[in-house]
Design a protein around this motif. Structure first.
Motif, PDB file in Angstrom:
ATOM      1  N   THR A  38      36.982 -11.187  61.039  1.00  0.00           N
ATOM      2  CA  THR A  38      37.559 -10.009  61.672  1.00  0.00           C
ATOM      3  C   THR A  38      39.058  -9.933  61.374  1.00  0.00           C
ATOM      4  N   ILE A  39      39.626  -8.744  61.612  1.00  0.00           N
ATOM      5  CA  ILE A  39      41.069  -8.586  61.434  1.00  0.00           C
ATOM      6  C   ILE A  39      41.706  -8.249  62.784  1.00  0.00           C
ATOM      7  N   MET A  41      46.317 -10.423  61.101  1.00  0.00           N
ATOM      8  CA  MET A  41      45.859 -11.798  60.994  1.00  0.00           C
ATOM      9  C   MET A  41      44.358 -11.732  60.708  1.00  0.00           C
ATOM     10  N   VAL A  42      43.926 -12.508  59.753  1.00  0.00           N
ATOM     11  CA  VAL A  42      42.503 -12.570  59.443  1.00  0.00           C
ATOM     12  C   VAL A  42      41.911 -13.795  60.134  1.00  0.00           C
ATOM     13  N   ALA A  43      40.740 -13.620  60.743  1.00  0.00           N
ATOM     14  CA  ALA A  43      40.102 -14.720  61.466  1.00  0.00           C
ATOM     15  C   ALA A  43      39.986 -15.949  60.577  1.00  0.00           C
TER      16      ALA A  43
END
Lengths: 178, 178
Positions: free
Chosen positions: A155-156, A165-167
């Motif tokens: 997710t983002i 931020m990317v998971a």
């Protein structure tokens, strides 16, 4: 699209981490999409979600009128489409067409699911008493779907001004928390 | 602790990504901590935040009585302490002592900052009209602090049942979004 029904009792685990979501609404058969991060779980089951839509957004009027929406959760692969949806208005753009997203019929409401999202939550507005003061809607998730092919969706999460931020990695800690 | 004042206009970027937070409250000099993920931004500036605290939580009564709290944001280094705070009750545990966390005086309210967190938001309750129905408090952030030594905090995001996603890579996309 082979969606799989997802238990309502587990919906909180999809939204609690705080992903950017795509909200779909529809009026007279014309669907719209908006990008949103200001949401929170309010109750586990039936799942209640609170979210804020500015009354300057086209979706605000659609949601007030129809009282139906889908919370679609995108992963990083379509991050550019997500930002595109956040930077245009449904008042003058067909976002499905512009960004190459695919509307699919929902089971219980008129607003469409977005096929390119790994989870889709069909919602009915449950409470509008905070709309005039805070533009805060409370919705109930009445049907949830996931794409069983997506095993580890990244997710983002919006940090502001187009920074996301990317998971990352997952950790498991011993906990009594639900 | 050399905290640095953080602009209220940028607070949304700390909470919008959906991190697990530690909420501190205090009554008669005795502070408490609770772990929470059900929060959302409601307004940019002055920053308004909505969050849900079950009325079974010890902090619920403290917040209702004092109308003050601090939203502290932890990073992954203290994830075990965060879970510990979520699995114990302030009714019978001094969580600062039990988990080795350090309370520091806030500038404008009675509840303490947690030194081990990289951001601390001093809040006053702004609206309790949704508390009886949803346990939903609206608070205003009146003073914000960050730890300038922490350059890239890796927040944690609860997926349910003690599973957490740790903040991963950052991406920047061209966007008009705030």
């Amino acid at each position: 699209m082979a969606r799989k029904s997802f238990p309502l009792s587990k919906v909180y685990g999809l939204l609690e981490p705080g992903p950017v979501i795509l909200l779909t609404t529809a009026s007279s058969g014309r669907p719209n999409i908006m990008t949103m991060s200001w949401h929170t779980m309010i109750e586990f089951e039936p799942p209640l979600v609170g979210f804020v839509i500015s009354n300057r957004n086209y979706s605000f009027g659609l949601l007030k009128a129809t009282k139906e929406c889908v919370i679609n959760i995108p992963a990083v692969e379509i991050a550019e489409k997500v930002v595109g949806c956040g930077n245009t208005s449904g008042a003058n753009v067909d976002k499905f067409e512009r960004f190459g997203l695919t509307p699919k019929p929902a089971a219980r409401i008129g607003a469409p699911l977005i096929e390119e999202c790994f989870a889709n939550l069909e919602c009915r507005v449950a409470d509008t008493s905070m709309v005039s003061k805070y533009c805060l809607f409370v919705v109930e998730v009445i049907k949830a779907w996931i794409d069983p092919k997506v095993k580890n969706p990244r997710t983002i999460h919006h940090l502001g001004s187009g920074n996301f931020m990317v998971a990352g990695e997952k950790i498991k800690l011993k906990s009594k928390m639900k």
